[in-house]
Design an enzyme around this catalytic site. Structure first.
Site, PDB file in Angstrom:
ATOM      1  N   GLY A  86      47.860-117.353  90.849  1.00 48.11           N
ATOM      2  CA  GLY A  86      46.777-116.462  91.291  1.00 48.11           C
ATOM      3  C   GLY A  86      45.924-117.075  92.385  1.00 48.11           C
ATOM      4  CG  ASP A  87      43.631-117.722  96.173  1.00 45.35           C
ATOM      5  OD1 ASP A  87      43.553-118.952  96.067  1.00 45.35           O
ATOM      6  OD2 ASP A  87      42.934-117.084  96.994  1.00 45.35           O
ATOM      7  CB  THR A 143      40.397-124.117  90.031  1.00 45.62           C
ATOM      8  OG1 THR A 143      41.755-123.697  89.920  1.00 45.62           O
ATOM      9  CG2 THR A 143      40.068-124.423  91.472  1.00 45.62           C
ATOM     10  CB  SER A 147      50.011-124.451  88.799  1.00 42.75           C
ATOM     11  OG  SER A 147      49.212-123.301  88.740  1.00 42.75           O
ATOM     12  CE  LYS A 177      46.462-119.304  98.302  1.00 45.37           C
ATOM     13  NZ  LYS A 177      45.847-120.421  97.555  1.00 45.37           N
ATOM     14  CD  GLN A 227      48.000-124.312  97.524  1.00 45.13           C
ATOM     15  OE1 GLN A 227      47.335-123.395  97.969  1.00 45.13           O
ATOM     16  NE2 GLN A 227      47.768-124.857  96.350  1.00 45.13           N
ATOM     17  CG  ASN A 258      40.098-118.798  87.726  1.00 45.00           C
ATOM     18  OD1 ASN A 258      40.393-119.838  88.307  1.00 45.00           O
ATOM     19  ND2 ASN A 258      40.403-118.585  86.465  1.00 45.00           N
ATOM     20  CE  LYS A 304      52.491-123.449  91.034  1.00 46.89           C
ATOM     21  NZ  LYS A 304      52.100-122.039  91.242  1.00 46.89           N
ATOM     22  CE  LYS A 336      44.336-126.600  97.449  1.00 44.64           C
ATOM     23  NZ  LYS A 336      43.751-125.323  96.953  1.00 44.64           N
TER      24      LYS A 336
HETATM   25  P1  NDP Z   1      38.227-114.610  92.101  1.00 46.11           P
HETATM   26  O1  NDP Z   1      38.781-113.388  92.681  1.00 46.11           O
HETATM   27  O2  NDP Z   1      38.391-114.880  90.648  1.00 46.11           O
HETATM   28  O3  NDP Z   1      36.659-114.715  92.415  1.00 46.11           O
HETATM   29  C1  NDP Z   1      36.156-114.712  93.704  1.00 46.11           C
HETATM   30  C2  NDP Z   1      34.645-114.617  93.595  1.00 46.11           C
HETATM   31  O4  NDP Z   1      34.069-114.833  94.869  1.00 46.11           O
HETATM   32  C3  NDP Z   1      34.169-113.247  93.116  1.00 46.11           C
HETATM   33  O5  NDP Z   1      33.008-113.394  92.338  1.00 46.11           O
HETATM   34  C4  NDP Z   1      33.870-112.531  94.424  1.00 46.11           C
HETATM   35  O6  NDP Z   1      32.885-111.508  94.307  1.00 46.11           O
HETATM   36  C5  NDP Z   1      33.333-113.691  95.255  1.00 46.11           C
HETATM   37  N1  NDP Z   1      33.552-113.439  96.672  1.00 46.11           N
HETATM   38  C6  NDP Z   1      34.748-113.269  97.300  1.00 46.11           C
HETATM   39  N2  NDP Z   1      34.569-113.036  98.610  1.00 46.11           N
HETATM   40  C7  NDP Z   1      33.222-113.065  98.801  1.00 46.11           C
HETATM   41  C8  NDP Z   1      32.399-112.898  99.928  1.00 46.11           C
HETATM   42  N3  NDP Z   1      32.926-112.654 101.135  1.00 46.11           N
HETATM   43  N4  NDP Z   1      31.054-112.992  99.768  1.00 46.11           N
HETATM   44  C9  NDP Z   1      30.510-113.227  98.556  1.00 46.11           C
HETATM   45  N5  NDP Z   1      31.242-113.410  97.431  1.00 46.11           N
HETATM   46  C10 NDP Z   1      32.576-113.330  97.563  1.00 46.11           C
HETATM   47  O7  NDP Z   1      38.845-115.809  92.969  1.00 46.11           O
HETATM   48  P2  NDP Z   1      38.941-117.356  92.585  1.00 46.11           P
HETATM   49  O8  NDP Z   1      37.761-117.774  91.817  1.00 46.11           O
HETATM   50  O9  NDP Z   1      40.300-117.597  92.032  1.00 46.11           O
HETATM   51  O10 NDP Z   1      38.924-118.018  94.041  1.00 46.11           O
HETATM   52  C11 NDP Z   1      37.718-118.425  94.670  1.00 46.11           C
HETATM   53  C12 NDP Z   1      38.032-119.456  95.749  1.00 46.11           C
HETATM   54  O11 NDP Z   1      38.683-120.589  95.165  1.00 46.11           O
HETATM   55  C13 NDP Z   1      38.982-118.991  96.864  1.00 46.11           C
HETATM   56  O12 NDP Z   1      38.647-119.663  98.055  1.00 46.11           O
HETATM   57  C14 NDP Z   1      40.350-119.493  96.378  1.00 46.11           C
HETATM   58  O13 NDP Z   1      41.268-119.636  97.439  1.00 46.11           O
HETATM   59  C15 NDP Z   1      39.937-120.838  95.803  1.00 46.11           C
HETATM   60  N6  NDP Z   1      40.834-121.443  94.839  1.00 46.11           N
HETATM   61  C16 NDP Z   1      41.283-120.762  93.740  1.00 46.11           C
HETATM   62  C17 NDP Z   1      42.103-121.383  92.823  1.00 46.11           C
HETATM   63  C18 NDP Z   1      42.552-120.714  91.576  1.00 46.11           C
HETATM   64  O14 NDP Z   1      43.229-121.380  90.775  1.00 46.11           O
HETATM   65  N7  NDP Z   1      42.232-119.460  91.324  1.00 46.11           N
HETATM   66  C19 NDP Z   1      42.562-122.765  93.029  1.00 46.11           C
HETATM   67  C20 NDP Z   1      41.967-123.424  94.178  1.00 46.11           C
HETATM   68  C21 NDP Z   1      41.153-122.760  95.037  1.00 46.11           C
HETATM   69  P3  NDP Z   1      33.229-110.084  93.614  1.00 46.11           P
HETATM   70  O15 NDP Z   1      33.353-110.382  92.152  1.00 46.11           O
HETATM   71  O16 NDP Z   1      32.057-109.239  93.958  1.00 46.11           O
HETATM   72  O17 NDP Z   1      34.519-109.626  94.231  1.00 46.11           O
HETATM   73  O1  2IT Z   2      44.415-122.491  96.206  1.00 48.58           O
HETATM   74  C1  2IT Z   2      45.043-122.881  95.191  1.00 48.58           C
HETATM   75  O2  2IT Z   2      45.313-124.066  94.998  1.00 48.58           O
HETATM   76  C2  2IT Z   2      45.451-121.871  94.208  1.00 48.58           C
HETATM   77  N1  2IT Z   2      45.149-120.690  94.384  1.00 48.58           N
HETATM   78  C3  2IT Z   2      46.248-122.272  93.007  1.00 48.58           C
HETATM   79  C4  2IT Z   2      47.693-122.321  93.339  1.00 48.58           C
HETATM   80  C5  2IT Z   2      48.628-122.542  92.169  1.00 48.58           C
HETATM   81  O3  2IT Z   2      49.835-122.451  92.452  1.00 48.58           O
HETATM   82  O4  2IT Z   2      48.214-122.772  91.048  1.00 48.58           O
END
Ligand code: NDP
Ligand code: 2IT
Length: 448
Positions: free
Chosen positions: A168-169, A212, A381, A129, A114, A243, A93, A117
Site C-alpha cells: 500500500g501507499d 512505517t 513487508s 511504485k 525506493q 497509516n 518492491k 530505501k
Molecule cells: P494514507 O492514505 O493512509 O494517509 C495519508 C494522510 O495524509 C491522510 O490523512 C491524508 O488526508 C493526508 N494527506 C494526503 N495528501 C495531503 C495533502 N496534500 N495535504 C494535507 N494532507 C494530506 O497514506 P500513508 O499514511 O500510507 O502515506 C503517507 C506518506 O507516507 C506518503 O508520502 C507515503 O508515500 C509515505 N509512506 C507510506 C508507507 C506505508 O507503508 N504506507 C511507507 C513509507 C512511506 P485525508 O485523510 O484527508 O485524505
Molecule cells: O513508500 C514505501 O516504502 C511504501 N509505501 C511501502 C512499500 C512496501 O512495499 O511495503
C-alpha cells in the site's frame, strides 16, 4: 570514448532533457545526485560503468487502462501504472498509490527513492511504485472493490513472488490490498505472497500496519540518543492522519513524547497538552473505519482545529511530516527552526521542497530523510515475504524486535557514510549507503 565531465549541472541537464516536465522526479534525483556525484568521483569504477545514468532510468514503465463501473452504472476510465525501477538486489518492491492527480513524475520519484530505501533495509528488495489516478474519496465500498479488481486484472500479469510484490501507499490500505489479493487469487488460483500489507488471516504479518510509523519514531529515538538527547516529554508536530501518521503518533506517545498535532486535507488538530491513547484510538476508528475528516472529528469532540492550515508554525521540539510530498516549503521550514524545532524525521516520502531541504541543511538541525526514517514499512513487508515463503509466522513481539533491529542497522549505515567535519549528514549517509550495495550488484552483472 571521451566522456563528458560528470558534474551535477551536466547530469541534471541531461536528466531533465530525457524526462521533460517531470519535476518531482527531477527533485528526487537532484537530492541524491548532489551527494552521489562527489562520491562517484572518488570511486571511478561507478563512473566508468555509468551506474548513476542507468539507475535513473527505470527498468520499465507499465501503463494501462482501468475501465470500471460506478454505482450509478456510469463507465469510468483511469490510468493504471507500475514503474519497475530496479531489481538489482531483489524482486521489484514498493507501494501502490491511489490519488486523483497521480502521474508518472510522482511515481518515478517514488520508485527512485525506493531503490535506496529498500537497499538500506538490508533485505533483498528491488524497487518499484505504482497505482492509479483514482480518487477513493467519496467512493462506496463496492466501487473501491470493483476498481481494485479491475486494476489487478491487468497488473497481475506483471507480478510474482520472484518478480514484483506491491504493497500500500496513500489511498491504499488493508481493505484495498485484500480486494486486490482476492482478485489475484481468482485469476491465478495461487495463494502466494505476491502482495504485502495483507490482512493477518490472509497471510499478513504482525506490525506491518504499524511499521512505517513505529519505525519513524524509533529512528528519531535512535538519532536523538546518538546525539545525547531523548524523546521523553518532547513536543512533536505530526502531519497526516493516515497509516504512517497515526502509528507514528502511537509510538511517540508510548515513548513518552507529547504529540501536539495531526492533520489531513481538512486542516490540523492542535492538542497543546499532547494527544492521549484513548483519543488516538477514536481518531484511528474515525479515519480508517468511518473515513471521516479531522475537521468533523474536532467539531464532534470540541478539539482545537485549524481549518485548511498546516501545523508547521507551532512551537515544537520535533517534527514528523507524515502526509505527502512537498508538504513543507521553505517558509514552513524557516518557521519550524525559528520556533525551536531541533530535529525532523520524514515519515512521508520527500515531504520537503528543495528550498525547505536547503534551510535544514544550512541550519544543521538533525534531519532524518525518508529513505532512512520511513523504511520500517517496506522492511516489515520484506519480513512478510519471508514469512509467506516459509509458511512460518512471527509473533508481534518478534516482529517489533526485528523492526527495531533494522532501524538500528539503517542508522548505523547513515553514520558510516554520513560522517563529515560538521557532524553526521544523515541524508548523505543514507544516499551513499543505499547506493553502494545496488551499485556493486550492478557492476557484477555487467552491462544490462
Ligand atoms: P494514507 O492514505 O493512509 O494517509 C495519508 C494522510 O495524509 C491522510 O490523512 C491524508 O488526508 C493526508 N494527506 C494526503 N495528501 C495531503 C495533502 N496534500 N495535504 C494535507 N494532507 C494530506 O497514506 P500513508 O499514511 O500510507 O502515506 C503517507 C506518506 O507516507 C506518503 O508520502 C507515503 O508515500 C509515505 N509512506 C507510506 C508507507 C506505508 O507503508 N504506507 C511507507 C513509507 C512511506 P485525508 O485523510 O484527508 O485524505
Ligand atoms: O513508500 C514505501 O516504502 C511504501 N509505501 C511501502 C512499500 C512496501 O512495499 O511495503
Amino acid at each position: 570514448m571521451e566522456q563528458k565531465a560528470l558534474t551535477l549541472d551536466n547530469f541534471m541537464t541531461g536528466l531533465q532533457r530525457r524526462n521533460p516536465g517531470e519535476k518531482e522526479f527531477h527533485q528526487a534525483v537532484y537530492e541524491v545526485a548532489q551527494d552521489l556525484i562527489p562520491f562517484i568521483h572518488e570511486h571511478p569504477r561507478y563512473r566508468e560503468a555509468q551506474i548513476l545514468e542507468r539507475l535513473t532510468e527505470p527498468d520499465r514503465v507499465i501503463q494501462f487502462r482501468v475501465a470500471w463501473q460506478d454505482d450509478k452504472c456510469n463507465i469510468r476510465v483511469n490510468h493504471g501504472f507500475r514503474v519497475q525501477f530496479s531489481n538489482a538486489i531483489g524482486p521489484y518492491k514498493g507501494g501502490l498509490r491511489f490519488t486523483r492527480n497521480l502521474n508518472l513524475s510522482v511515481l518515478k520519484f517514488l520508485g527512485f527513492e525506493q531503490i535506496f530505501k529498500n537497499s538500506l533495509t538490508t533485505l533483498p528488495l528491488g524497487a518499484a511504485k505504482g497505482g492509479a489516478n483514482f480518487n477513493p474519496r467519496g467512493k462506496s465500498d463496492s466501487e473501491i472493490m470493483r476498481f481494485c479488481q479491475t486494476y489487478m486484472s491487468e497488473l497481475y500479469h506483471y507480478l510474482g513472488t520472484e518478480l514484483d510484490i506491491p504493497a500500500g501507499d496513500i489511498g491504499v490500505g488493508t481493505r484495498e490490498i485484500s480486494y486486490m489479493f482476492g482478485q489475484y487469487k481468482r485469476l491465478t488460483h495461487h495463494f502466494s505472497g505476491v502482495l504485502t500489507g495483507k490482512a493477518l488471516e490472509s497471510g499478513g504479518s504482525h506490525i506491518r500496519k504499524e511499521a512505517t510509523g513505529y519505525g519513524c519514531a524509533y529512528f528519531m529515538k535512535i538519532m536523538l540518543g546518538h546525539n545525547n538527547e531523548h524523546l521523553e516529554d518532547k513536543g512533536c508536530v505530526v502531519s497526516g492522519a493516515g497509516n504512517v501518521a497515526l502509528y507514528c503518533a502511537r509510538k511517540l506517545i508510548a515513548l513518552g513524547a507529547r504529540v501536539l498535532t495531526l492533520s489531513d486535507t481538512s486542516g490540523f488538530l492542535h492538542i497543546p497538552d499532547g494527544l492521549d491513547d484513548d483519543t488516538l484510538d477514536e481518531i484511528i476508528d474515525w479515519k480508517t473505519g468511518k473515513r471521516g475528516s479531522l475537521k468533523q472529528f474536532a467539531e464532534k469532540r470540541k478539539i482545537e482545529f485549524h481549518a485548511g492550515k498546516k501545523p508547521w508554525s507551532l512551537p515544537c521540539d520535533l517534527a514528523f511530516p507524515c502526509a505527502t510530498e512537498n508538504e513543507i516549503d521553505e517558509d514552513d521550514a524557516g518557521k519550524l527552526i525559528d520556533n525551536g524545532c531541533k530535529a525532523l524525521a520524514e515519515g512521508a516520502n520527500m515531504p520537503l521542497t528543495a528550498g525547505a531541504h536547503k534551510v535544514l541543511q544550512d541550519t544543521g538541525i538533525l534531519y532524518a530523510p525518508g529513505k532512512a526514517a520511513n523504511a520500517g514499512g517496506v522492511a516489515v513487508s520484506g519480513l512478510e515475504i519471508a514469512q509467506n515463503a516459509t509458511r512460518l509466522y512471527w509473533t508481534p513481539e518478534e516482529m517489533d524486535h526485528r523492526l527495531q533491529e533494522i532501524m538500528e542497522k539503517i542508522h548505523q549505515q547513515c553514520l558510516e557514510h554520513g560522517q563529515g567535519p560538521e557532524g553526521i549528514d544523515y541524508a548523505r549517509g543514507a544516499n551513499i549507503a543505499g547506493f553502494t550495495k545496488v551499485a556493486e550488484a550492478m557492476l557484477a552483472y555487467g552491462v544490462v
